[in-house]
Design a protein around this motif. Structure first.
Motif, PDB file in Angstrom:
ATOM      1  N   GLN A 329       1.332   2.202  70.420  1.00 53.27           N
ATOM      2  CA  GLN A 329       2.133   1.018  70.754  1.00 53.27           C
ATOM      3  C   GLN A 329       3.481   1.157  70.074  1.00 53.27           C
ATOM      4  O   GLN A 329       3.559   1.651  68.946  1.00 53.27           O
ATOM      5  CB  GLN A 329       1.436  -0.263  70.284  1.00 53.27           C
ATOM      6  CG  GLN A 329       0.088  -0.510  70.947  1.00 53.27           C
ATOM      7  CD  GLN A 329      -0.710  -1.560  70.187  1.00 53.27           C
ATOM      8  OE1 GLN A 329      -1.556  -1.229  69.356  1.00 53.27           O
ATOM      9  NE2 GLN A 329      -0.440  -2.820  70.462  1.00 53.27           N
ATOM     10  N   ALA A 330       4.535   0.730  70.734  1.00 51.73           N
ATOM     11  CA  ALA A 330       5.881   0.865  70.174  1.00 51.73           C
ATOM     12  C   ALA A 330       6.658  -0.430  70.312  1.00 51.73           C
ATOM     13  O   ALA A 330       6.570  -1.115  71.336  1.00 51.73           O
ATOM     14  CB  ALA A 330       6.631   1.998  70.869  1.00 51.73           C
ATOM     15  N   CYS A 349       9.377   1.384  65.770  1.00 48.41           N
ATOM     16  CA  CYS A 349       8.184   1.240  64.939  1.00 48.41           C
ATOM     17  C   CYS A 349       6.959   1.452  65.825  1.00 48.41           C
ATOM     18  O   CYS A 349       6.940   0.995  66.972  1.00 48.41           O
ATOM     19  CB  CYS A 349       8.125  -0.140  64.289  1.00 48.41           C
ATOM     20  SG  CYS A 349       9.550  -0.523  63.231  1.00 48.41           S
ATOM     21  N   ILE A 350       5.971   2.130  65.315  1.00 43.98           N
ATOM     22  CA  ILE A 350       4.827   2.502  66.142  1.00 43.98           C
ATOM     23  C   ILE A 350       3.503   2.091  65.495  1.00 43.98           C
ATOM     24  O   ILE A 350       3.399   1.970  64.273  1.00 43.98           O
ATOM     25  CB  ILE A 350       4.819   4.010  66.423  1.00 43.98           C
ATOM     26  CG1 ILE A 350       4.865   4.794  65.112  1.00 43.98           C
ATOM     27  CG2 ILE A 350       5.985   4.404  67.325  1.00 43.98           C
ATOM     28  CD1 ILE A 350       4.728   6.288  65.291  1.00 43.98           C
ATOM     29  N   ALA A 351       2.508   1.885  66.359  1.00 46.49           N
ATOM     30  CA  ALA A 351       1.173   1.495  65.912  1.00 46.49           C
ATOM     31  C   ALA A 351       0.149   2.179  66.813  1.00 46.49           C
ATOM     32  O   ALA A 351       0.498   2.848  67.787  1.00 46.49           O
ATOM     33  CB  ALA A 351       1.030  -0.017  65.978  1.00 46.49           C
ATOM     34  N   ARG A 377      -0.854  -3.135  62.690  1.00 44.25           N
ATOM     35  CA  ARG A 377      -0.223  -2.356  61.624  1.00 44.25           C
ATOM     36  C   ARG A 377       0.749  -1.345  62.232  1.00 44.25           C
ATOM     37  O   ARG A 377       0.368  -0.492  63.022  1.00 44.25           O
ATOM     38  CB  ARG A 377      -1.289  -1.624  60.806  1.00 44.25           C
ATOM     39  CG  ARG A 377      -0.766  -0.746  59.673  1.00 44.25           C
ATOM     40  CD  ARG A 377      -1.950  -0.214  58.877  1.00 44.25           C
ATOM     41  NE  ARG A 377      -1.548   0.758  57.864  1.00 44.25           N
ATOM     42  CZ  ARG A 377      -1.475   2.060  58.055  1.00 44.25           C
ATOM     43  NH1 ARG A 377      -1.761   2.559  59.247  1.00 44.25           N
ATOM     44  NH2 ARG A 377      -1.126   2.879  57.074  1.00 44.25           N
ATOM     45  N   TYR A 378       2.012  -1.428  61.825  1.00 43.67           N
ATOM     46  CA  TYR A 378       3.077  -0.574  62.353  1.00 43.67           C
ATOM     47  C   TYR A 378       3.625   0.359  61.274  1.00 43.67           C
ATOM     48  O   TYR A 378       3.560   0.048  60.076  1.00 43.67           O
ATOM     49  CB  TYR A 378       4.235  -1.410  62.905  1.00 43.67           C
ATOM     50  CG  TYR A 378       3.947  -2.085  64.220  1.00 43.67           C
ATOM     51  CD1 TYR A 378       4.217  -1.442  65.432  1.00 43.67           C
ATOM     52  CD2 TYR A 378       3.418  -3.378  64.256  1.00 43.67           C
ATOM     53  CE1 TYR A 378       3.962  -2.068  66.642  1.00 43.67           C
ATOM     54  CE2 TYR A 378       3.152  -4.006  65.464  1.00 43.67           C
ATOM     55  CZ  TYR A 378       3.429  -3.345  66.652  1.00 43.67           C
ATOM     56  OH  TYR A 378       3.169  -3.969  67.852  1.00 43.67           O
ATOM     57  N   TYR A 379       4.217   1.452  61.752  1.00 41.50           N
ATOM     58  CA  TYR A 379       4.895   2.400  60.871  1.00 41.50           C
ATOM     59  C   TYR A 379       6.388   2.384  61.172  1.00 41.50           C
ATOM     60  O   TYR A 379       6.804   2.439  62.329  1.00 41.50           O
ATOM     61  CB  TYR A 379       4.342   3.816  61.086  1.00 41.50           C
ATOM     62  CG  TYR A 379       5.182   4.908  60.459  1.00 41.50           C
ATOM     63  CD1 TYR A 379       5.265   5.031  59.073  1.00 41.50           C
ATOM     64  CD2 TYR A 379       5.909   5.792  61.251  1.00 41.50           C
ATOM     65  CE1 TYR A 379       6.050   6.021  58.495  1.00 41.50           C
ATOM     66  CE2 TYR A 379       6.699   6.786  60.683  1.00 41.50           C
ATOM     67  CZ  TYR A 379       6.764   6.894  59.305  1.00 41.50           C
ATOM     68  OH  TYR A 379       7.543   7.866  58.748  1.00 41.50           O
ATOM     69  N   HIS A 380       7.208   2.322  60.108  1.00 44.11           N
ATOM     70  CA  HIS A 380       8.663   2.420  60.243  1.00 44.11           C
ATOM     71  C   HIS A 380       9.039   3.894  60.473  1.00 44.11           C
ATOM     72  O   HIS A 380       8.874   4.721  59.578  1.00 44.11           O
ATOM     73  CB  HIS A 380       9.354   1.968  58.955  1.00 44.11           C
ATOM     74  CG  HIS A 380       9.327   0.493  58.703  1.00 44.11           C
ATOM     75  ND1 HIS A 380      10.095  -0.400  59.413  1.00 44.11           N
ATOM     76  CD2 HIS A 380       8.641  -0.243  57.787  1.00 44.11           C
ATOM     77  CE1 HIS A 380       9.898  -1.624  58.951  1.00 44.11           C
ATOM     78  NE2 HIS A 380       9.010  -1.565  57.969  1.00 44.11           N
TER      79      HIS A 380
END
Length: 499
Positions: A329-330, A349-351, A377-380
């Motif tokens: 997911q973006a 940001c991605i999950a 929960r996402y990643y920068h």
């Protein structure tokens, strides 16, 4: 979502049995069959089993040989994970990684290991003889169990470990096949990446899960020249490469026969439109995919399938990174944390199932790199992007001070850290990534000082960092320019590179 056991373990076992007499690897111009590969896996796994170690993570000294690849699968079958260490990288860096993870066992196919005499158990895999098959009864593990830890550049001068789980790999493989790329046992697949770099996992795993043959580039060779010879001599049909590799090959496109290439993946760095147009003329039968993804997203997380007609989305001459893969997911966020509107730029940001559970033993970095939004929960990523009206993502550059050098992600702060250490923090230093005349990314190091000799500095940096992080230009400036915020004006320094 398909789990690790379903998508990898059972499938790999069937592939090995069905393709036992087919070639699995070509390494240094020597073929190895799936039978030989399975026997080396069995021999190594038997010794790991005899060790009866409770440790779940082993160090793997990487070499371009069958035993190194077999060690990966032997560890996975035993329910264990690996940390790849390149013997040619600075020993201090490797020992730091070993200490961080608390490793005590090292699998090494070399007759003499560089890790001897450091209170480590060196397992010389090339000395293990095959006695019986050890491909049955894979140790049961959960999708949360680690598969590998890759250490990337860290801004404090200390490498940071990205943990990738078995579930992450399963999610990636499921996503990959849903892109429409098809590999069969008839394919000949290129593997040009260092095993400390995550694209190598795609390069061998995609091929081996389809019964195809992996063609590797030996360490120490000029990669683009060796890869070109493999493509022409062995009629390679599939391969992932960094655009910089094709840039080096570009002057030879007119005399280079790449008509066998059926699928080309460009990855690891920004992909120029004009380079792809020239590659189409050289690889006349290929489909081209631009894949994007940080290590934290398990190799790739978005992709764009290029069109031969030249009608391809781009930003400042750089191909779109496309749409999120099936298990990703973006979102794109503004600095204030709100989602962008329309084609406004922001941070990607991605999950999803491919995103790492976090950095090894680094809660501070985990807290700054991951966040929750609407229960997800996402990643920068630190990448500046925007949505095209068609739903594709356009890449605009880095938000922070990271760069991609020869496909490797580099934090410029690490280079600055070691340079400051060399000068005993006496001078300010700034590392800046820039594109040379061939549109390849290099690093310039600015030192706030009068002119000095640079040989000792370069020797010191080479003892601390891999070769791709060593600055190609060192420039001395008596006084650094400042911006309105009284910070070093990096843009002004970068302009000096063109003077």
């Amino acid at each position: 979502m398909i789990g690790y056991k379903q998508i990898l373990l059972t499938h790999l076992y069937n592939v090995f049995n069905q393709n036992i007499n087919n070639n699995a690897f070509l390494i240094n111009n020597q073929y190895y069959t799936y039978l030989q590969f399975a026997q080396r896996i069995s021999a190594i796994r038997e010794e790991i089993c005899k060790l009866q170690s409770n440790e779940q993570v082993f160090a793997l000294a990487i070499h371009d040989d069958l035993d190194t690849y077999a060690s990966i699968f032997a560890l996975w079958m035993e329910g264990k994970a690996y940390v790849p260490l390149h013997p040619n990288q600075p020993l201090e860096r490797n020992l730091n990684i070993i200490q961080q993870v608390g490793l005590s066992n090292v699998l090494d196919s070399a007759d003499t290991s560089v890790f001897e005499n450091y209170s480590l158990n060196i397992m010389h895999t090339s000395q293990y003889e095959y006695t019986t098959d050890y491909l049955d009864n894979w140790i049961e593990t959960s999708d949360d169990a680690l598969a590998y830890i890759l250490f990337t550049s860290g801004s404090t001068g200390v490498p940071k470990g990205v943990q990738i789980t078995r579930g992450n790999i399963a999610a990636f493989m499921d996503s990959f096949w849903k892109t429409g790329i098809n590999i069969t046992e008839e394919d000949r697949c290129l593997q040009v990446f260092d095993l400390t770099f995550d694209v190598s996992v795609q390069s061998y795993l995609v091929a081996l899960t389809r019964g195809a043959c992996v063609y590797t580039v030996p360490y120490g060779q000029v990669k683009y020249l060796y890869a070109a010879s493999l493509i022409q001599e062995y009629k390679i049909t599939f391969g992932a490469m960094a655009p910089s590799m094709l840039t080096y090959l570009r002057p030879y496109f007119d005399e280079f026969d790449a008509t066998s290439m059926r699928t080309t993946i460009l990855t690891a760095e920004a992909c120029p439109v004009d380079l792809m147009e020239d590659w189409y003329k050289c690889a006349k039968n290929t489909e081209i995919y631009d894949f994007y993804g940080p290590t934290e997203a398990t190799i790739y997380c978005t992709y764009y399938h290029l069109n031969r007609d030249g009608n391809n989305l781009s930003q400042n001459g750089i191909i779109s990174i496309g749409r999120p893969m099936a298990n990703v997911q973006a979102i794109i966020m503004r600095e204030d944390g709100q989602l962008v509107v329309g084609q406004e730029k922001g941070e990607l940001c991605i999950a999803g199932g491919q995103v790492t559970p976090g950095y090894w033993n680094n809660e501070e970095k985990n807290a700054s790199s991951f966040f929750a939004r609407d229960g997800i929960r996402y990643y920068h990523t630190g990448d500046l992007c925007y949505w095209d009206e068609s739903g594709n993502i356009l890449y605009c550059g880095r938000i922070d001070q990271q760069a991609k050098i020869q496909g490797f992600r580099v934090e410029l702060g690490e280079i600055e850290y070691h340079a400051r250490e060399f000068y005993n923090k006496e001078y300010r230093v700034v590392a800046i990534a820039f594109d040379n005349a061939q549109k390849l990314t290099e690093i310039a190091l600015f030192v706030e000082s009068t002119d000095q000799e640079t040989q000792d500095l370069l020797v010191y940096l080479r003892s601390k960092m891999p070769h791709y992080m060593i600055p190609s230009r060192i420039i001395f400036e008596p006084n650094f320019p400042l911006n309105k915020s009284e910070k070093i004006d990096r843009n002004s320094l970068k302009l000096k590179l063109n003077m």
